[in-house]
Design a protein around this motif. Sequence first.
Motif, PDB file in Angstrom:
ATOM      1  N   LEU A 113     -46.063  22.275  67.167  1.00  0.00           N
ATOM      2  CA  LEU A 113     -46.259  23.607  67.726  1.00  0.00           C
ATOM      3  C   LEU A 113     -47.561  24.233  67.234  1.00  0.00           C
ATOM      4  O   LEU A 113     -48.336  24.797  68.019  1.00  0.00           O
ATOM      5  CB  LEU A 113     -45.064  24.495  67.356  1.00  0.00           C
ATOM      6  CG  LEU A 113     -45.128  25.954  67.784  1.00  0.00           C
ATOM      7  CD1 LEU A 113     -45.083  26.069  69.304  1.00  0.00           C
ATOM      8  CD2 LEU A 113     -43.990  26.752  67.160  1.00  0.00           C
ATOM      9  N   ASN A 114     -47.809  24.121  65.935  1.00  0.00           N
ATOM     10  CA  ASN A 114     -48.985  24.775  65.362  1.00  0.00           C
ATOM     11  C   ASN A 114     -50.250  23.941  65.492  1.00  0.00           C
ATOM     12  O   ASN A 114     -51.334  24.425  65.193  1.00  0.00           O
ATOM     13  CB  ASN A 114     -48.711  25.129  63.904  1.00  0.00           C
ATOM     14  CG  ASN A 114     -47.727  26.271  63.790  1.00  0.00           C
ATOM     15  OD1 ASN A 114     -48.097  27.434  63.924  1.00  0.00           O
ATOM     16  ND2 ASN A 114     -46.460  25.950  63.574  1.00  0.00           N
ATOM     17  N   LEU A 115     -50.105  22.693  65.916  1.00  0.00           N
ATOM     18  CA  LEU A 115     -51.262  21.945  66.385  1.00  0.00           C
ATOM     19  C   LEU A 115     -51.654  22.450  67.772  1.00  0.00           C
ATOM     20  O   LEU A 115     -52.829  22.639  68.076  1.00  0.00           O
ATOM     21  CB  LEU A 115     -50.923  20.455  66.428  1.00  0.00           C
ATOM     22  CG  LEU A 115     -52.074  19.426  66.495  1.00  0.00           C
ATOM     23  CD1 LEU A 115     -51.514  18.024  66.245  1.00  0.00           C
ATOM     24  CD2 LEU A 115     -52.815  19.440  67.814  1.00  0.00           C
ATOM     25  N   ALA A 116     -50.643  22.717  68.600  1.00  0.00           N
ATOM     26  CA  ALA A 116     -50.889  23.099  69.989  1.00  0.00           C
ATOM     27  C   ALA A 116     -51.404  24.534  70.126  1.00  0.00           C
ATOM     28  O   ALA A 116     -52.301  24.794  70.937  1.00  0.00           O
ATOM     29  CB  ALA A 116     -49.615  22.929  70.812  1.00  0.00           C
ATOM     30  N   ARG A 117     -50.857  25.463  69.344  1.00  0.00           N
ATOM     31  CA  ARG A 117     -51.140  26.874  69.626  1.00  0.00           C
ATOM     32  C   ARG A 117     -52.600  27.287  69.419  1.00  0.00           C
ATOM     33  O   ARG A 117     -53.151  28.018  70.257  1.00  0.00           O
ATOM     34  CB  ARG A 117     -50.183  27.765  68.837  1.00  0.00           C
ATOM     35  CG  ARG A 117     -48.731  27.577  69.263  1.00  0.00           C
ATOM     36  CD  ARG A 117     -47.876  28.756  68.968  1.00  0.00           C
ATOM     37  NE  ARG A 117     -48.266  29.912  69.761  1.00  0.00           N
ATOM     38  CZ  ARG A 117     -47.854  31.154  69.496  1.00  0.00           C
ATOM     39  NH1 ARG A 117     -47.057  31.363  68.477  1.00  0.00           N
ATOM     40  NH2 ARG A 117     -48.234  32.154  70.244  1.00  0.00           N
ATOM     41  N   PRO A 118     -53.277  26.869  68.333  1.00  0.00           N
ATOM     42  CA  PRO A 118     -54.714  27.209  68.273  1.00  0.00           C
ATOM     43  C   PRO A 118     -55.516  26.562  69.397  1.00  0.00           C
ATOM     44  O   PRO A 118     -56.510  27.128  69.869  1.00  0.00           O
ATOM     45  CB  PRO A 118     -55.144  26.656  66.899  1.00  0.00           C
ATOM     46  CG  PRO A 118     -53.893  26.509  66.110  1.00  0.00           C
ATOM     47  CD  PRO A 118     -52.829  26.183  67.110  1.00  0.00           C
ATOM     48  N   LEU A 119     -55.068  25.378  69.838  1.00  0.00           N
ATOM     49  CA  LEU A 119     -55.769  24.694  70.925  1.00  0.00           C
ATOM     50  C   LEU A 119     -55.663  25.471  72.229  1.00  0.00           C
ATOM     51  O   LEU A 119     -56.554  25.388  73.081  1.00  0.00           O
ATOM     52  CB  LEU A 119     -55.199  23.291  71.117  1.00  0.00           C
ATOM     53  CG  LEU A 119     -55.369  22.331  69.930  1.00  0.00           C
ATOM     54  CD1 LEU A 119     -54.600  21.039  70.172  1.00  0.00           C
ATOM     55  CD2 LEU A 119     -56.838  22.044  69.668  1.00  0.00           C
ATOM     56  N   ILE A 120     -54.566  26.224  72.391  1.00  0.00           N
ATOM     57  CA  ILE A 120     -54.416  27.034  73.604  1.00  0.00           C
ATOM     58  C   ILE A 120     -55.561  28.039  73.698  1.00  0.00           C
ATOM     59  O   ILE A 120     -56.150  28.246  74.772  1.00  0.00           O
ATOM     60  CB  ILE A 120     -53.048  27.747  73.620  1.00  0.00           C
ATOM     61  CG1 ILE A 120     -51.917  26.717  73.711  1.00  0.00           C
ATOM     62  CG2 ILE A 120     -52.966  28.723  74.793  1.00  0.00           C
ATOM     63  CD1 ILE A 120     -50.522  27.332  73.594  1.00  0.00           C
ATOM     64  N   SER A 121     -55.901  28.666  72.561  1.00  0.00           N
ATOM     65  CA  SER A 121     -56.990  29.653  72.577  1.00  0.00           C
ATOM     66  C   SER A 121     -58.311  28.996  72.964  1.00  0.00           C
ATOM     67  O   SER A 121     -59.080  29.535  73.778  1.00  0.00           O
ATOM     68  CB  SER A 121     -57.120  30.315  71.197  1.00  0.00           C
ATOM     69  OG  SER A 121     -55.957  31.058  70.886  1.00  0.00           O
ATOM     70  N   TYR A 122     -58.579  27.814  72.392  1.00  0.00           N
ATOM     71  CA  TYR A 122     -59.818  27.115  72.746  1.00  0.00           C
ATOM     72  C   TYR A 122     -59.815  26.693  74.211  1.00  0.00           C
ATOM     73  O   TYR A 122     -60.843  26.738  74.885  1.00  0.00           O
ATOM     74  CB  TYR A 122     -59.997  25.889  71.844  1.00  0.00           C
ATOM     75  CG  TYR A 122     -60.400  26.233  70.426  1.00  0.00           C
ATOM     76  CD1 TYR A 122     -61.611  26.859  70.158  1.00  0.00           C
ATOM     77  CD2 TYR A 122     -59.576  25.925  69.347  1.00  0.00           C
ATOM     78  CE1 TYR A 122     -61.995  27.182  68.860  1.00  0.00           C
ATOM     79  CE2 TYR A 122     -59.949  26.237  68.048  1.00  0.00           C
ATOM     80  CZ  TYR A 122     -61.158  26.867  67.808  1.00  0.00           C
ATOM     81  OH  TYR A 122     -61.531  27.180  66.530  1.00  0.00           O
ATOM     82  N   LYS A 123     -58.653  26.276  74.718  1.00  0.00           N
ATOM     83  CA  LYS A 123     -58.580  25.860  76.118  1.00  0.00           C
ATOM     84  C   LYS A 123     -58.777  27.054  77.052  1.00  0.00           C
ATOM     85  O   LYS A 123     -59.443  26.936  78.089  1.00  0.00           O
ATOM     86  CB  LYS A 123     -57.248  25.170  76.401  1.00  0.00           C
ATOM     87  CG  LYS A 123     -57.105  24.710  77.848  1.00  0.00           C
ATOM     88  CD  LYS A 123     -56.173  23.541  78.036  1.00  0.00           C
ATOM     89  CE  LYS A 123     -56.205  23.040  79.469  1.00  0.00           C
ATOM     90  NZ  LYS A 123     -55.440  21.810  79.688  1.00  0.00           N
ATOM     91  N   VAL A 124     -58.204  28.201  76.696  1.00  0.00           N
ATOM     92  CA  VAL A 124     -58.391  29.403  77.510  1.00  0.00           C
ATOM     93  C   VAL A 124     -59.876  29.761  77.585  1.00  0.00           C
ATOM     94  O   VAL A 124     -60.404  30.071  78.667  1.00  0.00           O
ATOM     95  CB  VAL A 124     -57.573  30.580  76.934  1.00  0.00           C
ATOM     96  CG1 VAL A 124     -57.990  31.900  77.575  1.00  0.00           C
ATOM     97  CG2 VAL A 124     -56.083  30.353  77.159  1.00  0.00           C
ATOM     98  N   LEU A 125     -60.570  29.704  76.450  1.00  0.00           N
ATOM     99  CA  LEU A 125     -62.003  30.002  76.449  1.00  0.00           C
ATOM    100  C   LEU A 125     -62.777  28.977  77.274  1.00  0.00           C
ATOM    101  O   LEU A 125     -63.692  29.335  78.015  1.00  0.00           O
ATOM    102  CB  LEU A 125     -62.527  30.019  75.009  1.00  0.00           C
ATOM    103  CG  LEU A 125     -61.995  31.140  74.094  1.00  0.00           C
ATOM    104  CD1 LEU A 125     -62.536  30.965  72.684  1.00  0.00           C
ATOM    105  CD2 LEU A 125     -62.371  32.511  74.635  1.00  0.00           C
ATOM    106  N   ALA A 126     -62.394  27.700  77.157  1.00  0.00           N
ATOM    107  CA  ALA A 126     -63.090  26.652  77.902  1.00  0.00           C
ATOM    108  C   ALA A 126     -62.887  26.787  79.403  1.00  0.00           C
ATOM    109  O   ALA A 126     -63.755  26.395  80.197  1.00  0.00           O
ATOM    110  CB  ALA A 126     -62.622  25.282  77.431  1.00  0.00           C
TER     111      ALA A 126
END
Length: 402
Positions: free
Chosen positions: A26-39
């Motif tokens: 879960l906590n591997l995925a959640r910061p990646l969501i922010s980067y994906k939203v920006l991308a």
Amino acid sequence: MPKPERAPRRWLWMLIAAAVLCQMALNLARPLISYKVLALGGDSVMVGLTSASFALLPVAFALWLGRMSDRRTSLRGITVVGTLLLSAGPFLLSSAPSLLLVALASAVLGMGHLCFTIAGQSAIARFVPLSQMDAAFGWFTAAFSLGQLVGPLVAGLAMGSAGNVSAETRLTDANLALLLAGAIALLAVPVALGASATGTRRARANTAAAPAPSRPTSVVHLLGVRTVKTNMIASLALLATTDIIVAFLPLLGEETGIAPVGIGVLLAVRAAASISSRLLLPVLLSRWSRTGLITSSLAGAGIGLAILPWLFDNPVVAGILLAVAGFFLGLGQPITMTLITQAVPPDARGAALALRLLGNRLGQVALPICAGLLAAPAGPGGALWMSSAVLCAASIRWPRKT
């Protein structure tokens, strides 16, 4: 209640192991969501909305799941469904081509987290003696913090050490790391099955020995219990703040030029501090009251976060401040679980803990949206200042005697 055991309960350690794997994913995925939203072209407002979508479905289902956990003699089904949803979420996030689908996949991830958390908390409330409940909840939440430590570190390593790269590169790195998150969550499925096996047999014995309740305790009645209400407020503030840190620290890093791997280290420092406070909980409770510790938890975390945005460009100082905030953020959650469990009848414990989670999810919907709106004019630091204000306000309202 079953008789206390001298040897560690196998089912509890299996539950803790499953929690580590689930939270790591879960906590591997959640910061990646922010980067994906920006991308994908999103901004701080979209980051806040996506973070809120994580809690949106759980708002509708939390109480229903809590009632179900009270009625069922086996928590195996809820536990396994939770781990499967936690596995599906990262795979869906990896393949999501638009911001809308990212938000929907985030909601699936939130439902998996809700199912697993309710099943785990209900198992501890049902099978662990009250005298050992603080320690059991402390270990369970420490497992969550361990996953919160490892997950962001892996996310940071996967995203690389470059501070300024193209959106296409960010998107590719995030999608690959999300596949890894889904694979880690899949590993939790057989462990979760083992976690519920012993508990199932005890549940049947306890159900047969206990008189059936006349009717479920109403939500209004549960909210009328002062201990339930005040602990819901404290838990809501603490958990929503943790979510805002995970969602907005990557944005603060992008603003100040700190690479994703550095953000991963800072998030891991916060989680490590939370682990330490949860493992020290029995020692702290031998010297201070639960009420005093929760007040300190809220105020200490609020003060640390208030200072953080001004000094974030110094990674060493930022790490120290996040360690302080993390220690206090980790302290309050397990205590709120114990106080709520002790304040309600045994046949309403699952519902009461689910009501606490419902409050958490409402906070996780409302506060990240507000943080995103505030971050638009004030920058990512504004989200942390808002969290600080919420924590400090909750500490002032906390009753000095319970």
